[in-house]
Write a protein that holds these residues in place. Structure first.
Motif, short mmCIF file in Angstrom:
data_model
loop_
_atom_site.label_atom_id
_atom_site.label_comp_id
_atom_site.label_asym_id
_atom_site.label_seq_id
_atom_site.Cartn_x
_atom_site.Cartn_y
_atom_site.Cartn_z
N ARG A 1 45.57 -82.16 -36.94
CA ARG A 1 45.89 -80.80 -36.51
C ARG A 1 45.87 -80.75 -34.99
O ARG A 1 45.02 -81.36 -34.34
CB ARG A 1 44.86 -79.80 -37.07
CG ARG A 1 45.16 -78.35 -36.69
CD ARG A 1 44.05 -77.43 -37.16
NE ARG A 1 44.44 -76.05 -36.96
CZ ARG A 1 44.59 -75.14 -37.91
NH1 ARG A 1 44.39 -75.49 -39.16
NH2 ARG A 1 44.94 -73.91 -37.62
N ASP B 1 46.69 -77.65 -31.86
CA ASP B 1 47.09 -76.29 -31.49
C ASP B 1 46.99 -76.19 -29.98
O ASP B 1 45.89 -76.22 -29.42
CB ASP B 1 46.18 -75.26 -32.16
CG ASP B 1 46.71 -73.84 -32.02
OD1 ASP B 1 47.55 -73.61 -31.15
OD2 ASP B 1 46.26 -72.96 -32.78
N GLN C 1 53.28 -71.85 -27.24
CA GLN C 1 52.27 -72.36 -28.17
C GLN C 1 52.94 -73.30 -29.16
O GLN C 1 54.02 -72.99 -29.68
CB GLN C 1 51.59 -71.21 -28.90
CG GLN C 1 50.44 -71.65 -29.80
CD GLN C 1 49.67 -70.47 -30.35
OE1 GLN C 1 49.95 -69.32 -30.03
NE2 GLN C 1 48.69 -70.75 -31.17
N TYR D 1 51.97 -75.77 -32.65
CA TYR D 1 50.96 -76.10 -33.65
C TYR D 1 51.55 -77.08 -34.66
O TYR D 1 52.75 -77.07 -34.94
CB TYR D 1 50.45 -74.85 -34.37
CG TYR D 1 51.49 -74.15 -35.21
CD1 TYR D 1 51.67 -74.47 -36.56
CD2 TYR D 1 52.29 -73.16 -34.66
CE1 TYR D 1 52.64 -73.83 -37.32
CE2 TYR D 1 53.25 -72.51 -35.42
CZ TYR D 1 53.42 -72.86 -36.76
OH TYR D 1 54.38 -72.23 -37.52
#
Length: 730
Positions: free
Chosen positions: A614, A616, A631, A633
């Protein structure tokens, strides 16, 4: 009548000649002028003389007249004692007590410098607005009648006499008592080009208080609604309440009425937004289907003080149809309206009370959910009555800190599992500094839970359990000051042992379904911050926090660590990051260069081979001509709740190409699904008094009967008047 004759005493030196000038009258000092009765006019000029045949007093050269905070300046002033009129010529300026200014080529007023007429009139109002007229008549009741008028909030100077926007009218009335400006035969101009014609138009002057009246309408063409027009009317009910009534008429569907109500009380306030219509369902192309019935929505909130430490409030969110807000493009879904906030496309109504003192905290609430998602079945979302949490804590001095707490959650469903939980617990911690600069924080916590369950669905009528942990946190903060940069390092270790077999499979998991262990809980004994799942057994966590701060501004910080467990708990799934006997590596990093650039990143690396599970990352900048936020992710399928990968990017910003023109851009892209949830691009023009935007938007999302859409938006906002335009040109 203001006593102008009082200052004519200075003419005692005048001889028999009819026209004689005396210098700098009156002779009184500034202190004497301030002490003069308020009904007197203070007059200063280079020359002052009397025309006896006309019973007049004449002041010339840098003339200033002061009366009750109002100042009149001119090249020449004539006061006629018979008519009690003052006539001023040459660079006439009146400065009001509130700082606003009025100008004229020629002016005639009564002795209080207020009522009369002006030729070549202009006024500078609050917030920099300007009114220009060929002539103006001012009455004692505060009414200013203007002929051949121009109104603008844009700066007007000799080099650029054409403002960005202006209202040009045959006649206007400026009512100082009601603080309204109304126009007859008004034309709205942009850069001197006529755009709109209004037989009648009115708006508050920039210094006005709130008042009833028509607000700026919204109009356009939508693929769903067709051609539409919404006209808000603002109704000031009282000094403490108001109502905005906004009927919407459109070509494709029946009319809709939207209401916004606000009211302040001595102890709090409420705000309600609602709408109502009688209509069938319709899709994104405006095609109607189904039965015609009453439809609408209510979004509202309120908060009131009971005592200085206690408050109560409510939040209400409900609508008759899952897609009602999206069909009519109503905003407000997913806002926080109370103690709790729901997930997107889940409405939450709540009634709550909360209190906080020097040594306690408590809250209680009743919650009701409404699902708007395609998979939300009737009755599957719970009704919670009540949910409660209370804590009392003590400072024990050299013995540390202690607290006791109680909690409950009572959940019922029309379809699904019911559960009722009551918990009572306590905790203790202390902080000590050891030789060598080490810090040690011993802690202990103990809690008892009781669950009353639906035996037919859970297999048990009730479950009782005791959970707890005891351990310590050990750290070694290190600081190295430097000439250019200060460096701080803190390695930390947490070790704890808790009760084993704390999770019973019969307990429904209501509050930890989407929980993920991250750096915020790295050094907590219980990795789960909620109640239904508890992390017992033995565990060790280790991590490093580092920070570097440069003298000239930039700063970097990071935390990185991992957790090991003595035993795997089958109740913890992969997404929680507490499955197995070791967590993934988790970390966060921040690079802060001030307004120019800030980067925040969170990562989760697989414990086997450091594969990226993961990430972000969020970037923001406001540097020179660029303002932007981005952003990115990515979630690997190994840890995804759905078992599918998820990846996307969000971007929004504005690039100033010239001093007035900007490029506006935005993107919300679902990379996994290969579609743009939302994208936009456009141009904007902005100056000191206005902003104009032309934006193209497209969305490729589909939600049942509503499919992809695109639209052009044309909006402009005018300083001192408001916003025009529409966001709906699908």
């Amino acid at each position: 009548m203001a006593n102008w004759i009082f200052y004519a005493a200075a003419l005692g030196m005048v001889s028999a000649a009819p026209l004689v000038a005396v210098a700098q009258a009156p002779a009184e000092s500034t202190e004497e002028q301030a002490a003069a009765p308020s009904e007197h006019v203070v007059l200063e000029a280079d020359y002052l003389y009397e025309i006896r045949d006309e019973n007049s007093i004449v002041a010339e050269g840098n003339v200033e007249a002061f009366y009750q905070g109002r100042v009149l300046r001119a090249d020449r002033i004539i006061y006629n004692k018979t008519t009690d009129k003052v006539r001023a010529t040459g660079n006439v300026v009146i400065v009001e007590s509130d700082g606003t200014q009025q100008f004229a080529d020629e002016l005639e007023v009564n002795s209080n410098l207020a009522d009369g007429y002006a030729i070549g009139y202009s006024a500078r109002l609050a917030e920099g607005s300007t009114v220009v007229a060929n002539s103006a008549i001012r009455q004692s009741n505060g009414i200013n009648a203007l002929d051949q008028v121009i109104y603008t909030a844009c700066p007007v100077c000799a080099e650029d006499v054409t403002p960005t926007w202006a209202l040009r009218a045959r006649r206007a009335v400026l009512d100082q008592e009601s603080q309204m400006i109304s126009y007859r035969d008004a034309v709205f101009e942009i850069a001197g080009i006529p755009v709109f014609y209004f037989p009648y138009l009115a708006h508050p002057d920039p210094s006005s208080d709130r008042r009833s009246g028509l607000l700026v309408p919204s109009a356009g063409v939508s693929s769903k609604l067709g051609t539409f027009y919404q006209q808000p009317y603002y109704w000031v009910i009282s000094d403490h309440s108001d109502l905005t009534i906004s009927p919407l008429v459109s070509a494709n569907v029946n009319p809709l009425l939207e209401l916004d109500y606000r009211k302040r009380f001595y102890s709090g306030a409420i705000k309600i937004n609602t709408s109502l219509t009688r209509e069938t369902d319709f899709d994104s192309d405006g095609l109607r289907f189904g039965d015609e019935k009453w439809r609408g929505h209510i979004y509202g909130k309120g908060l009131f003080a009971i005592t200085p430490e206690w408050q109560w409030g409510f939040g209400v969110e409900t609508q008759t149809d899952d897609l009602f807000d999206r069909r009519y493009d109503l905003s407000g879904q997913n806002e926080r309206r109370g103690l709790y906030q729901s997930q997107p496309r889940r409405l939450l109504s709540q009634l709550f009370a909360v209190g906080q003192g020097d040594s306690y905290y408590a809250d209680a609430a009743v919650l009701d959910f409404q699902g708007l998602r395609a998979g939300d079945g009737d009755g599957t979302l719970p009704f919670v009555a009540p949910v409660f949490y209370g804590q009392k804590y003590w400072d024990l001095g050299k013995y540390g800190f202690a607290s006791v707490n109680a909690s409950s959650a009572m959940l019922t469903r029309d379809s699904g599992v019911d559960s009722q939980r009551v918990s009572i617990g306590g905790d203790w911690s202390d902080l000590n500094i050891l030789p060598g600069g080490f810090t040690v924080e011993p802690f202990a916590e103990l809690r008892a839970d009781y669950y009353a369950l639906d035996e037919d669905l859970s297999g048990k009528a009730d479950v009782a359990r005791a959970v707890g942990n005891a351990g310590f946190r050990l750290g070694r903060p290190m600081v190295r000051p430097g000439k250019t940069v200060d460096i701080m390092l803190e390695p930390t270790v947490m070790a704890a042992w808790g009760f084993a077999n704390t999770n019973d499979s019969a307990i429904p998991n209501e509050d930890s379904l989407l929980y993920e262990f991250d750096e915020s809980a790295l050094f907590q004994a219980n990795g789960f911050g909620n109640y239904d799942l508890y992390e017992g057994d033995g565990k060790i966590a280790a991590g490093l926090t580092a920070r570097a701060v440069w003298k000239d501004g930039p700063a970097f910080s990071t935390t990185f660590g991992r957790r090991w467990r003595s035993r795997a708990d089958p109740n913890f799934d992969v997404a929680s990051n507490l499955d197995g006997t070791s967590s993934d590596w988790i970390g966060t990093a921040t690079a802060d260069f001030g307004r120019a650039l800030r980067l925040d990143t969170r990562v989760r690396l697989d414990d086997d081979g450091l594969k990226l599970n993961r990430v972000d990352a969020r970037l923001s900048t406001s540097y020179k001509r660029l303002r932007a936020t981005g952003q990115y992710y990515q979630i690997n399928e190994r840890i995804s709740v759905s078992g599918e990968p998820d990846e996307g990017i969000f971007l929004r910003g504005e690039l100033q190409v010239t001093d007035r023109y900007s490029l506006v851009f935005g993107q919300l892209r679902d990379i996994t699904a290969n579609l743009n949830a939302k994208q936009e691009i456009g141009i904007a023009y902005e100056d000191d008094c206005s902003r104009f935007e032309i934006i193209y938007q497209r969305s490729e999302l589909s939600d049942r009967t509503l499919g992809p859409s695109e639209n052009f938006q044309f909006r402009f906002s005018l300083k001192s008047i408001g916003d025009f335009g529409s966001s709906e040109f699908d």
